[in-house]
Every structure is written in structure tokens, then in C-alpha cells.
Scaffold this active site. Structure first.
Site, PDB file in Angstrom:
ATOM      1  N   PHE A 191       0.853  -1.182   0.000  1.00 43.90           N
ATOM      2  CA  PHE A 191       0.000   0.000   0.000  1.00 43.90           C
ATOM      3  C   PHE A 191       0.886   1.227   0.000  1.00 43.90           C
ATOM      4  CE2 PHE A 191      -2.527   3.431   1.714  1.00 43.90           C
ATOM      5  CZ  PHE A 191      -3.746   3.270   1.072  1.00 43.90           C
ATOM      6  N   ASP A 219       9.244   2.768   1.501  1.00 42.27           N
ATOM      7  CA  ASP A 219       8.046   3.469   1.943  1.00 42.27           C
ATOM      8  C   ASP A 219       7.951   3.329   3.455  1.00 42.27           C
ATOM      9  OD1 ASP A 219       5.518   4.251   2.713  1.00 42.27           O
ATOM     10  OD2 ASP A 219       4.477   3.252   1.075  1.00 42.27           O
ATOM     11  N   LYS A 274       2.626  10.627   7.941  1.00 40.51           N
ATOM     12  CA  LYS A 274       1.963  10.193   9.161  1.00 40.51           C
ATOM     13  C   LYS A 274       2.584  10.826  10.409  1.00 40.51           C
ATOM     14  CE  LYS A 274      -0.265   5.868   7.665  1.00 40.51           C
ATOM     15  NZ  LYS A 274      -1.659   6.243   7.954  1.00 40.51           N
TER      16      LYS A 274
END
Length: 395
Positions: A129, A214, A243
Site C-alpha cells: 500500500f 516506503d 503520518k
């Protein structure tokens, strides 16, 4: 309350009103223990006083000035990221999806600039993802997120996660980049084998491709180190972060080297709000706290305690068959008898005053504050045990 927001979100049946540390209160005054961390965003809990102070002070000075100018806040944050990582340069944006979009664009241009135009293939992992833009949802190996938006960008190949032989067979002279999550988050909290990351580094070096990590979910102290790749010692060419970088204030970034950064020559990429002084001021204050040895050690210690407690609960109730992850990013795999029902348990936990997450249909995910106290940890486990008991009575 009437909902005026598009129906692509299925909102929980409560409305959070205020929060402090690892506790949240809804509009009805009910209290919750938050072990979800805003999906691994609130790394320092809610409303940390030093972040509130940084935001307040910056709000009196400068909110936005555009990317025509740089600012002291952006340069100070970039310097901290450079001084404590492999990187030489930083690009700021607003989210993890934008960070990965930038990383992929940078890699593709890097490959095209160094070939006859054929070095454009991106190798990614199935069930990964990387965001919700058309490019990143195509690179993420989950058709459920991309199938409704075809035709999709081309030149993307997916290989099984942690399968070194498959990766070796896929990477070639046409490859411009390999992108990997050091821990696959949305698909179930699956750590990459160090040998797999080492193989990716070796293959990228052999074929002149870039290695992208990532770390949108795994970075900023989540695993007990500043970035999860530090556990393996493998160094990427590009690393994406978001985040927890802003601990709740939207900001994203990619970190890269002097060998790669010049590919982004003036005008090739940009972001209206990237490097926003408000975001950078908050993120800079957050960085100082997160990168402190005491915070990283605390995250590792509390992660061990939480994992032990979850394993014990799994044995006592038979609900979980495996607990996996690193630091304070933990996934509990549902036992076979309760397969693909993680969402039900998450919903029951909320009814019993606990905020947790799912990661796919079969894993309950925990991503609490790195400052999680023993009191909040134990109360969270107590409420989870209650939720499990209530849920088992109903199934």
C-alpha cells in the site's frame, strides 16, 4: 448529526471531541483509550504540549508564503532529517500518498535520464500500500483499491513480498526502481526479512535502479528506531515519510541523496503547500522528541510489553493465533475459527471504550503513542479483554 461528506468513508458511530495523551472523549463525554494512534500518526499522543506550543508560536508569525520562497522552518526540519539519516536532500509535501508519488516520479525520471527512455519499470510487492493517487494505487499491489480506476499507469510489475527469487527474476536493466515497505502495514503488519531487503539493495545496485523504502507508516520511531530500515542496516536511495512526521499536522517528505536529488531540476515537480511553515514548525518540534534516545527506547520497551500482553490474551481466549510486528506497530492475526472477522472485534472494542484498528480483514492492528504509559497500556488491554469476551458471546 447529518453527514455531508462523500460516502467513500464508513465513519465509526462516535464523534471524537477532544483528546489528551492516549485518551479521547466523544461528543457524549465518553472516554476511550487510544491504541490506534490516528493510524500510526499521533506518535506523541494527542495535543502534546510542546507541539501545541510550536503551532501556537508559529501561527503568530507566518502561515504560508508559497514555494517561491524557502523558510527557516522548512530548512531547519530538512537539516534534522538530513543530519540523522542517509539523506542529503529533502522534498516536502502534504501526505504519504504525495510523498510516494514524488518518490516514484523522481525514480522514473532518474531512469529515463540515464537510458534511451526504456528504463521506466517499477517493481513493487503484491499486497503493498503506497497511497490513493492513481499512480500510487497502481503501484500498490491490491486490486481492490485500483480496479475501479482503470486504465491504470503502465510499467509496473508486482512480485510476492519476501520472495527473493521472484525479485531477482523481475529486476532488469529496464527497472528504474524497486519500492518496498520494511513492514507491510495495511495488508497485515508483515515485516520484511532483512535478507530480502539486502537482496533488493544488491539487485538495484547491479542494474542501476533506485531502491525506495516506503516508511510512511513505519518511520518516525514507530519500531523503536527513527526509521524501520535501520533494523536491517539496508540504506535506500529514496525514503518516503509522512503520518507521524507531523504527529497529526499534515506533512509528508521524501529523503534522498545528492546523487539522485538533481533529477528534480527546477520546475519538474512541486507542491503548493509543501514545506508549509506551520507544518514544519510542528514536525520539527516532534522530531526532537521522537528522535531522543529515551523516546525510542520507551517505544521498544512498551512495544515488548504490549506484544506480551496480546500474546497472553490470545492464548487465554483463543482469538489470536499470532502476534507480529516491531516496536509499537503490532498486528494480531485472528485464529482460524474467527478468520476475516477482525473488523467485528475492532467495532466491539470501540463499544467497550478502546480504539484499535484492522489491517486487512484478518488482523487487528495497534499503533499507539510512542509515549504510551503503563497505565494506558494496562487499561487498554483490560478493555480489549472485555471486548473479546463480549464479542465471543455474540459470535
Amino acid at each position: 448529526m447529518q453527514n455531508h461528506i462523500t460516502p467513500n468513508f464508513s465513519f465509526a458511530p462516535i464523534i471524537p471531541e477532544r483528546a489528551s495523551g492516549s485518551r479521547v472523549w466523544d461528543t457524549e463525554g465518553r472516554e476511550y483509550v487510544d491504541l490506534a494512534g490516528g493510524i500510526a500518526v499521533n506518535a506523541l499522543g494527542h495535543c502534546h504540549p510542546k507541539l501545541v506550543q510550536a503551532l501556537h508560536e508559529q501561527s503568530q508569525k507566518l502561515w504560508h508564503i508559497s514555494n517561491i520562497y524557502t523558510t527557516r522552518q522548512a530548512q531547519e526540519l530538512a537539516a534534522k532529517l538530513v543530519n540523522h539519516t542517509f539523506a542529503d536532500k529533502v522534498f516536502f509535501c502534504n501526505s504519504g500518498a504525495e510523498a510516494n508519488e514524488a518518490a516514484l516520479k523522481l525514480a522514473r525520471k532518474y531512469g529515463r535520464d540515464r537510458s534511451d527512455g526504456s528504463k521506466t519499470e517499477i517493481i513493487a510487492c503484491t499486497n503493498s500500500f503506497h497511497g490513493r493517487t492513481l499512480f500510487t494505487v497502481s503501484v500498490g499491489g491490491q486490486p481492490k483499491y485500483s480496479k475501479d480506476f482503470a486504465p491504470l499507469p503502465e510499467g509496473i510489475t508486482h512480485v510476492p513480498f519476501n520472495d527473493t527469487a521472484a525479485l531477482e527474476a523481475a529486476v532488469s536493466e529496464r527497472t528504474c526502481a524497486v519500492i518496498i515497505e520494511p513492514i507491510q502495514g495495511e495488508s497485515g503488519i508483515l515485516p520484511a526479512d532483512p535478507a530480502y531487503l539486502e537482496a533488493a539493495r544488491r539487485l538495484c545496485d547491479r542494474h542501476g535502479a533506485l531502491l525506495i523504502f516506503d516508511e510512511v507508516q513505519t518511520g518516525m520511531g514507530r519500531t523503536g528506531k527513527l526509521f524501520a530500515c535501520e533494523h536491517s542496516g539496508v540504506v535506500p536511495d529514496i525514503l518516503s515519510s509522512a503520518k507521524a512526521l507531523g504527529c497529526g499536522f499534515p506533512i509528508g517528505a521524501i529523503l534522498t541523496t545528492d546523487a539522485v536529488a538533481p533529477t528534480f531540476s527546477p520546475g519538474t515537480h512541486g507542491s503548493t503547500f509543501g514545506g508549509n511553515p506551520l507544518a514544519c514548525a510542528v514536525a520539527s518540534a516532534a522530531f526532537d522528541i521522537i528522535n531522543a534516545p529515551g523516546t525510542l527506547a520507551h517505544a521498544e520497551t512498551q512495544g515488548g510489553k504490549l506484544r506480551t500482553a496480546l500474546e497472553r490474551l490470545g492464548r487465554e481466549t483463543g482469538v489470536f493465533k499470532q502476534v507480529r510486528g516491531m516496536g509499537l506497530l503490532i498486528g494480531c492475526v485472528m485464529a482460524d475459527a474467527y478468520g476475516n472477522r477482525a473488523g467485528e472485534l475492532v467495532s466491539q472494542a470501540l463499544k467497550d471504550g478502546l480504539m484499535v484498528l484492522s489491517a486487512g480483514a484478518n488482523v487487528v492492528r495497534f499503533a499507539p503513542s510512542l509515549l504510551l504509559s503503563d497505565e494506558d497500556l494496562h487499561e487498554g488491554i483490560r478493555r480489549l479483554k472485555t471486548a473479546v469476551q463480549h464479542w465471543l458471546q455474540a459470535v
